[in-house]
Scaffold this motif. Structure first.
Motif, PDB file in Angstrom:
ATOM      1  N   ARG A 196      -1.295  -4.263 -10.506  1.00 42.29           N
ATOM      2  CA  ARG A 196      -1.641  -2.842 -10.202  1.00 42.29           C
ATOM      3  C   ARG A 196      -3.562  -2.957  -9.873  1.00 42.29           C
ATOM      4  N   THR A 228      -7.285  -4.027   0.688  1.00 44.00           N
ATOM      5  CA  THR A 228      -6.853  -4.216   1.295  1.00 44.00           C
ATOM      6  C   THR A 228      -5.504  -5.447   1.682  1.00 44.00           C
ATOM      7  N   ARG A 234      -5.538  -8.878  -0.361  1.00 47.20           N
ATOM      8  CA  ARG A 234      -4.184  -8.564  -0.883  1.00 47.20           C
ATOM      9  C   ARG A 234      -3.379  -9.679  -0.731  1.00 47.20           C
ATOM     10  N   THR A 291       3.106   3.399  -5.202  1.00 49.55           N
ATOM     11  CA  THR A 291       1.954   4.028  -5.781  1.00 49.55           C
ATOM     12  C   THR A 291       1.897   3.004  -7.121  1.00 49.55           C
ATOM     13  N   VAL A 292       0.307   3.774  -7.757  1.00 51.13           N
ATOM     14  CA  VAL A 292       0.488   2.665  -9.003  1.00 51.13           C
ATOM     15  C   VAL A 292       1.144   2.536 -10.441  1.00 51.13           C
ATOM     16  N   GLY A 346       0.711  -1.767   0.174  1.00 51.21           N
ATOM     17  CA  GLY A 346      -0.202  -0.573   0.311  1.00 51.21           C
ATOM     18  C   GLY A 346       0.917   1.642   0.288  1.00 51.21           C
ATOM     19  N   TYR A 369      -5.206  -4.666  -8.148  1.00 48.50           N
ATOM     20  CA  TYR A 369      -5.005  -5.060  -6.165  1.00 48.50           C
ATOM     21  C   TYR A 369      -4.293  -3.698  -5.375  1.00 48.50           C
ATOM     22  N   ALA A 370      -4.613  -2.588  -6.121  1.00 50.42           N
ATOM     23  CA  ALA A 370      -3.725  -1.554  -5.857  1.00 50.42           C
ATOM     24  C   ALA A 370      -4.752  -1.267  -4.808  1.00 50.42           C
ATOM     25  N   ARG A 371      -6.790  -0.786  -4.784  1.00 51.28           N
ATOM     26  CA  ARG A 371      -7.166  -0.414  -4.239  1.00 51.28           C
ATOM     27  C   ARG A 371      -7.533  -1.685  -2.175  1.00 51.28           C
TER      28      ARG A 371
END
Length: 429
Positions: free
Chosen positions: A30, A36, A40, A21-22, A18, A32-34
């Motif tokens: 990418r 938790t 993940r 950055t993307v 987390g 799975y960037a948002r």
């Protein structure tokens, strides 16, 4: 890589994920960037492990985040002296990401340590399971011994009960034998009694024939006497007149000797009636009581052979008009049943049945007669018929607020009272 170390590496990467950055993430990660960290690790675990293995830049970025989060552990690994109190799997996961000198040995040692710990835990679990099984076996043996003792006790009790039943059976057989002997004696006595009765019947028949012969002789003698009486009637009349005079003279002499007073009571004095100046039951019921006092109803029902006739719907619609008709009937009849039990008076409850679509399924309570008027006949007319059917002089009380009903029954000799008076009385039941 051992499975335990791999899970720690995935968890460590998911936590540091987390902070990137993307643009710093590999293309496969990418999406799975948002997520938790826990999601993940669940959905992108294999992808993150593959990226760490194949993408050195991504691994270095994750390593930088790990150094920032765990500087003491990173410095110790760089010096080659990992903390002794730390979890070997955590040290191995950090070494795999940071890649200090000898990191592969740390990973292998962590895997061996994890296997040793699992083996120790498995041994401890096996020992605990063995202890539990031993305890269950001991409890089972104790339960088996208790069941055996219980079965032996039940067997002993059954044997005692069997012995008692055997004794009762022998006693019953002895009673049966004595009863059979008694029956045989009774049969012998019955046969002897039958023989005696037969002989007595023969003697009675002989005596009956002798009496019939004597009756014939007596009838012949009576006929002869009648002829002689007709011939000497005047003499007998004189003798009867003389005997009657003797009896009359003796009765007069006995009356003088006993000094009997003249008769003061005549048969007409024994007939019960209301004499002039005396109060009637209606006067007694009205005396010193208000028309709204429930005690007036108690006094009326206390009169001998009192009959209470109730205009059912007139009372229920006065007392509880919001209830359905069937509930009104049940409530009124329940109160009348209690009142009948308390006073012993005869009670009749009349309902208007002219508009009923079907017969009412109702079990009248004890002590209360329930009547519905026939089609074409109102409940008021049925009440007047009931009053006219009573004999004159019987106390009849009619409960109705209808003035026409009250006036009609009053003319027929009944005592009308208001519905509110009965409702007050039932409220005390």
């Amino acid at each position: 890589m051992p499975e335990g170390v791999r899970r720690r590496v995935v968890a460590l990467t998911a936590d540091a994920f987390g902070a990137l950055t993307v643009a710093e993430l590999p293309l496969p990660l990418r999406q799975y960037a948002r997520f938790t960290p826990s999601r993940r690790a669940k959905f992108a675990g294999n992808a993150m492990a593959a990226a760490l293995e194949s993408d050195a830049v991504f691994r270095q970025r994750i390593a930088g985040k790990v150094r920032e989060a765990q500087p003491e552990v990173a410095d110790a690994l760089e010096r080659g002296t990992p903390p002794a109190a730390a979890d070997p799997l955590d040290i191995a996961a950090a070494a795999y990401v940071l890649r200090p000198d000898g990191w592969s040995k740390l990973v292998a040692a962590a895997g061996e340590e994890a296997q040793r710990v699992r083996a120790e835990r498995a041994g401890e679990e096996t020992e605990r399971e063995l202890t539990r099984l031993r305890e269950e076996l001991a409890r089972a043996r104790a339960d088996a011994r208790a069941d055996a003792d219980r079965v032996r006790a039940e067997l002993a009790a059954a044997r005692k009960e069997n012995d008692a039943l055997q004794r009762k059976l022998r006693s019953a057989l002895s009673d049966v034998k004595r009863g059979a002997a008694t029956v045989r004696k009774a049969e012998a006595a019955l046969e002897s009694e039958r023989s005696r009765a037969a002989s007595e019947k023969a003697a009675a028949d002989s005596e009956l024939r002798r009496l019939k012969a004597r009756i014939g002789e007596s009838e012949a003698a009576l006929e002869t006497s009648r002829r002689a009486a007709r011939e000497g009637r005047s003499v007998e009349d004189m003798r009867v007149r003389l005997l009657l005079d003797t009896v009359l003279d003796a009765a007069q002499g006995l009356r003088r000797e006993l000094a009997l007073p003249p008769a003061g009571v005549r048969p007409a004095d024994t007939v019960e009636a209301v004499e002039p100046g005396r109060m009637t039951p209606k006067d007694v019921a009205n005396r010193a009581l208000s028309e709204t006092d429930p005690a007036l109803l108690d006094q009326l029902l206390a009169l001998p052979q009192a009959h209470l006739v109730v205009d059912g719907y007139n009372v229920t619609k006065t007392g509880y008009p919001t209830m359905p008709l069937d509930k009104q009937r049940l409530r009124l009849l329940g109160g009348l049943a209690v009142l009948a039990a308390q006073t012993g008076a005869e009670m009749t409850c009349v309902f208007d049945g002219a508009e009923l679509a079907a017969p009412v399924l109702l079990a009248p309570p004890r002590g209360v007669r329930v009547l519905f008027s026939k089609p074409g006949v109102t409940a008021d007319e049925l009440i007047r018929q009931l009053v006219r059917a009573e004999p004159p002089g019987r106390p009849v009380v009619v409960v109705s607020t209808d003035r026409e009903v009250a006036d009609g029954v009053a003319k027929a000799g009944a005592r009308p009272v208001a519905s509110a008076l009965l409702l007050k009385r039932l409220a005390r039941v």
